[in-house]
Design a protein around this motif. Structure first.
Motif, mmCIF file in Angstrom:
data_model
loop_
_atom_site.group_PDB
_atom_site.id
_atom_site.type_symbol
_atom_site.label_atom_id
_atom_site.label_comp_id
_atom_site.label_asym_id
_atom_site.label_seq_id
_atom_site.Cartn_x
_atom_site.Cartn_y
_atom_site.Cartn_z
ATOM 1 N N GLU A 297 62.639 25.159 36.855
ATOM 2 C CA GLU A 297 63.080 25.420 38.228
ATOM 3 C C GLU A 297 63.268 26.913 38.435
ATOM 4 O O GLU A 297 63.818 27.611 37.579
ATOM 5 N N VAL A 298 62.795 27.401 39.582
ATOM 6 C CA VAL A 298 62.946 28.806 39.962
ATOM 7 C C VAL A 298 63.557 28.839 41.354
ATOM 8 O O VAL A 298 63.127 28.117 42.260
ATOM 9 N N ASP A 299 64.570 29.681 41.540
ATOM 10 C CA ASP A 299 65.377 29.654 42.753
ATOM 11 C C ASP A 299 64.591 29.937 44.022
ATOM 12 O O ASP A 299 64.816 29.295 45.055
ATOM 13 N N ALA A 300 63.685 30.907 43.981
ATOM 14 C CA ALA A 300 62.970 31.285 45.207
ATOM 15 C C ALA A 300 61.547 31.708 44.887
ATOM 16 O O ALA A 300 61.316 32.497 43.963
ATOM 17 N N ILE A 301 60.621 31.177 45.661
ATOM 18 C CA ILE A 301 59.230 31.625 45.650
ATOM 19 C C ILE A 301 58.947 32.193 47.036
ATOM 20 O O ILE A 301 59.151 31.512 48.040
#
Length: 437
Positions: free
Chosen positions: A361-365
């Motif tokens: 999971e990555v907070d913001a793209i």
């Protein structure tokens, strides 16, 4: 390449003490291109002040003068309501939805010589306009003030510059953990920027109370239970910046044995109403490309438009936040996403998040209009930067393995850092108090 919009031409209605907003140039550019712009956003975020700074005349549909005679005029003769020096401001247009079609027709007839700015703090559910306004009226989302707009960011690191290949190298404004507590609790509402914390926090508490008791029912004249609204707001705050399911919300809302059972349809209706008054936004999941073999979570994350709202709902104080850094971290993420959403919109980019079936999971793209993308992790303290960087590099490797173009940049956005720089592994470290459009 992300283009820089032209400098806006100020109108005659500019308010004394107006602080320029990130979207000013973007709004002006869209007004030139489309003929009309509709500035949408929550109450008290500054829509009217910004619109006045770019307008030469106005009509306010919530003006109480003459028993709301402006509303009556607009209903009986939309053409008369549009008369005035251009650009013409129509404030709170949703009170008379037929004005949307009138503006669209006026732009058409004049060949975009007649220009308009509409503002709205709710999306009308009933009596919708007949025409979408495509090609004539462009919608722009305004949110509460970012740290840069409020003078709390040095602005030495530009999101636009990062996408154009610039290496981050600059100092942030000094920011302590106690400062961040105050900023999260006060929020970005223009009216409270120079208030002491005790008084500023009242606005957020009042805002939440008004949403529960009045706004969510008034938006479409559908009666909704204030207690149920309050419980839903608390569930959304407790699950801030997470892709919470409707089932999770129902469980939160009925945890007390005295609370009646709720249906999925009821919760979905309440969520839709909250979106229509711009209190929450959905952050969609990001897919690298249409034919990717990576299975991603497409459930949206629910994001409060300003961190002061979940802080008020949870009863946050500086002392409580300092004693619960996990909760503080989620509220800080809400603050950062607010700023990133504003900066991205000014550059015609979109903000999403990433999570796949391996729980990466990555907070913001952030994805720009030309297809470039960047990945950002949001961390309160610098001690979390190493793990965040590993996460970003793992995403980069996974994307490259399936043929996706490499990211324009990878970045850890942090709360307490004093200087922006590039790590040896190529990941940028950027204090939120250094970031700008």
């Amino acid at each position: 390449m992300i283009a820089v919009p032209t400098e806006p031409q100020r109108g005659n209605l500019i308010n004394a003490g107006y602080e320029p907003r990130v979207l000013d140039r973007f709004i002006y550019e869209n007004m030139e291109d489309f003929g009309a712009v509709c500035i949408e956003g929550p109450k008290y975020c500054g829509k009217t002040w910004t619109a006045r700074s770019l307008s030469n005349s106005e009509i306010c549909l919530l003006d109480t003068e003459g028993a709301f005679q402006n509303q009556e005029l607009a209903r009986l003769s939309p053409h008369q309501a549009l008369q005035g020096a251009h650009p013409r401001l129509i404030d709170e247009w949703q009170e008379v939805p037929s004005l949307w079609d009138a503006v669209r027709n006026a732009v058409d007839r004049s060949g975009k010589r007649d220009t308009f700015i509409l503002t709205g703090s709710a999306v009308p559910r009933k009596a919708k306009p007949h025409h979408s306004g495509v090609g004539r009226i462009e919608k722009v989302r305004m949110r509460p003030m970012t740290l840069f707009e409020a003078g709390r960011s040095s602005g030495t690191i530009s999101l636009r510059g990062l996408f154009n290949g610039e290496r981050p190298d600059g100092n942030a404004l000094p920011m302590s953990l106690e400062d961040l507590c105050d900023i999260v609790i006060c929020g970005g509402w223009p009216a409270v920027q120079n208030m002491e914390l005790r008084r500023a926090s009242r606005l957020a508490r009042s805002y939440v109370r008004q949403v529960s008791e009045d706004d969510l029912s008034r938006v479409d004249n559908v009666a909704r239970d204030p207690q149920k609204i309050s419980r839903l707001l608390h569930s959304l705050a407790r699950n801030a910046e997470q892709a919470a399911t409707t089932k999770t919300m129902i469980r939160d809302m009925t945890a007390d044995a005295t609370n009646e059972a709720l249906s999925k349809e009821t919760v979905d209706d309440y969520l839709q109403a909250l979106r229509r008054i711009f209190v929450i936004e959905e952050i969609p999941g990001w897919s690298p490309n249409l034919r990717s073999s990576i299975r991603i979570n497409k459930r949206p994350k629910y994001h409060y438009v300003d961190p002061s709202l979940p802080a008020a709902i949870l009863g946050a104080t500086p002392q409580k936040l300092l004693g619960d850094l996990n909760a503080f971290g989620f509220l800080f993420e809400c603050l950062c996403l607010r700023d990133l959403l504003v900066y991205a919109e000014a550059s015609e980019a979109q903000v999403r998040y990433y999570r796949d079936n391996t729980d990466l999971e990555v907070d913001a793209i952030i994805e720009s209009y030309d297809g470039k993308w960047a990945a950002l992790e949001i961390k309160l303290g610098h001690n979390q930067a190493d793990q965040a960087a590993k996460n970003l590099l793992r995403l980069k490797a996974k994307m490259e393995a399936v043929g996706t173009e490499p990211p324009a940049f990878l970045a850890v956005v942090e709360g307490l850092g004093q200087h922006a720089y590039v790590r040896d592994d190529g990941v940028c470290v950027i204090p939120i108090a250094s970031l700008a459009p």
